[in-house]
Design an enzyme around this catalytic site. Structure first.
Site, PDB file in Angstrom:
ATOM      1  N   ASP A   1       0.777  -1.122   0.044  1.00  0.00           N
ATOM      2  CA  ASP A   1       0.065   0.093   0.127  1.00  0.00           C
ATOM      3  C   ASP A   1       0.821   1.136   0.087  1.00  0.00           C
ATOM      4  O   ASP A   1       2.231   1.157   0.202  1.00  0.00           O
ATOM      5  CB  ASP A   1      -1.016  -0.032   1.083  1.00  0.00           C
ATOM      6  CG  ASP A   1      -0.164  -0.542   2.710  1.00  0.00           C
ATOM      7  OD1 ASP A   1       1.108  -0.377   2.595  1.00  0.00           O
ATOM      8  OD2 ASP A   1      -1.021  -0.928   3.560  1.00  0.00           O
ATOM      9  N   ASP A  49      -7.404  -2.513  14.241  1.00  0.00           N
ATOM     10  CA  ASP A  49      -8.800  -2.772  13.792  1.00  0.00           C
ATOM     11  C   ASP A  49      -8.784  -4.200  12.981  1.00  0.00           C
ATOM     12  O   ASP A  49      -9.841  -4.389  12.351  1.00  0.00           O
ATOM     13  CB  ASP A  49      -9.411  -1.416  12.755  1.00  0.00           C
ATOM     14  CG  ASP A  49      -8.442  -1.348  11.814  1.00  0.00           C
ATOM     15  OD1 ASP A  49      -7.347  -2.161  11.635  1.00  0.00           O
ATOM     16  OD2 ASP A  49      -8.968  -0.369  10.959  1.00  0.00           O
ATOM     17  N   HIS A  73      -7.146  -4.612  10.117  1.00  0.00           N
ATOM     18  CA  HIS A  73      -6.500  -4.425   8.722  1.00  0.00           C
ATOM     19  C   HIS A  73      -5.351  -5.158   8.211  1.00  0.00           C
ATOM     20  O   HIS A  73      -4.726  -5.442   9.075  1.00  0.00           O
ATOM     21  CB  HIS A  73      -6.718  -2.994   8.374  1.00  0.00           C
ATOM     22  CG  HIS A  73      -5.532  -2.172   8.864  1.00  0.00           C
ATOM     23  ND1 HIS A  73      -5.567  -0.998   9.306  1.00  0.00           N
ATOM     24  CD2 HIS A  73      -4.190  -2.604   9.138  1.00  0.00           C
ATOM     25  CE1 HIS A  73      -4.462  -0.397   9.543  1.00  0.00           C
ATOM     26  NE2 HIS A  73      -3.641  -1.379   9.591  1.00  0.00           N
ATOM     27  N   GLU A  85      -9.560  -1.860   5.190  1.00  0.00           N
ATOM     28  CA  GLU A  85     -10.127  -1.841   6.613  1.00  0.00           C
ATOM     29  C   GLU A  85     -11.416  -2.443   6.835  1.00  0.00           C
ATOM     30  O   GLU A  85     -11.982  -2.757   5.672  1.00  0.00           O
ATOM     31  CB  GLU A  85     -10.362  -0.180   6.676  1.00  0.00           C
ATOM     32  CG  GLU A  85      -9.191   0.745   6.406  1.00  0.00           C
ATOM     33  CD  GLU A  85      -8.460   0.889   7.837  1.00  0.00           C
ATOM     34  OE1 GLU A  85      -8.369  -0.056   8.569  1.00  0.00           O
ATOM     35  OE2 GLU A  85      -7.776   1.875   8.046  1.00  0.00           O
TER      36      GLU A  85
HETATM   37  P1  PGA Z   1       2.460  -1.667  12.936  1.00  0.00           P
HETATM   38  O1  PGA Z   1       1.211  -1.604  12.118  1.00  0.00           O
HETATM   39  O2  PGA Z   1       3.280  -2.621  12.319  1.00  0.00           O
HETATM   40  O3  PGA Z   1       2.960  -0.186  12.991  1.00  0.00           O
HETATM   41  O4  PGA Z   1       1.784  -1.946  14.333  1.00  0.00           O
HETATM   42  C1  PGA Z   1       0.480  -2.763  11.512  1.00  0.00           C
HETATM   43  C2  PGA Z   1      -0.143  -2.210  10.313  1.00  0.00           C
HETATM   44  O5  PGA Z   1      -0.956  -1.317  10.574  1.00  0.00           O
HETATM   45  O6  PGA Z   1      -0.490  -3.023   9.293  1.00  0.00           O
END
Ligand code: PGA
Length: 236
Positions: A67, A136, A138, A143
């Site tokens: 992404d 959440d 994702h 999302e």
């Molecule tokens: P993080 O993010 O590794 O910074 O916790 C994970 C994500 O949002 O995919």
């Protein structure tokens, strides 16, 4: 699903890097799906260490990132292209032209998404996809939603995602509200998936995703349908 629980982030990072390096050793011209965020950082630094030790050659590897923020160009220090260049690509011998990140500055983002999927397809799909998980649920920026979205698409970021990611920006209002993200089709068509999650804050959502119902409100739950997923969770 292979669920590995380790005590420390250091162990998680070593194991994840070992899996990725094994993939590259077994198939030097493989296609890696890569992720950004804090969790993969240790994995990337272990990969760099192995490269510096002469244990792995990335010269034939192609990579596709999950992404990119909409509206940030590749030189913005919070863009995911910048993140990848800084933390991995500039430190190993992967060929820059074989590293792909969606273009969040594309004039036509819908066309950019279609082209990204076509490109992944033209390389025969992803051999090993690295994933983090958001609080959440994702994966990439897929999302929580009423449906799983198959194609690379524009995602409206959840408030919880904006809040979580604001730690990297001057303020919450500087966090882009949209991203372009690989959809579930390219992720689920990856031959192998490796998901890394670090710390107590991720445990609940991770276990809901692994053991709960398959529900687009918990996007990572779709991984239950994939035949070859390894999850590494570190307690701290
Ligand atoms: P993080 O993010 O590794 O910074 O916790 C994970 C994500 O949002 O995919």
């Amino acid at each position: 699903m292979n669920y590995i629980i380790v005590d420390t982030y250091k162990e998680l990072s070593k194991k994840a890097a070992n899996i990725i390096v094994s993939q590259v050793t077994l198939k030097p011209n493989c296609v890696l799906g890569l992720a950004t965020g804090s969790t993969p950082l240790g994995t990337y630094s272990n990969m760099v260490e192995k490269y510096n030790a002469g244990d792995v050659d990335f010269s034939k590897v192609t990579s596709f990132n999950l992404d990119e923020y909409v509206g940030l160009d590749s030189l913005h220090n919070q863009s995911y292209r910048y993140f990848m260049n800084e933390n991995l690509f500039s430190k190993i011998n992967i060929k820059k032209e074989k590293t792909f990140v969606p273009n969040g500055m594309a004039e036509n983002l819908i066309e950019e998404g279609k082209e990204y999927d076509r490109l992944i397809e033209s390389f025969g799909g992803i051999d090993l996809q690295l994933l983090g998980i958001g609080i959440d649920g994702h994966i990439g920026f897929n999302e929580p939603d009423k449906v799983f979205t198959a194609e690379t698409h524009i995602a409206e970021l959840d408030d919880s995602t904006i809040k979580a990611n604001s730690r990297f920006f001057n303020s919450e209002k500087d966090v882009p509200k949209q991203a372009i993200t690989m959809g579930m089709k390219s992720i689920m068509r990856a031959k192998k998936i490796l998901l890394v999650a670090n710390g107590k804050g991720k445990k609940d959502i991770l276990e809901k995703a692994i053991y709960g119902p398959i529900d687009p409100m918990i996007p990572a739950s779709i991984l239950q349908l994939h035949p070859d997923v390894t999850v590494i969770f570190s307690k701290e």
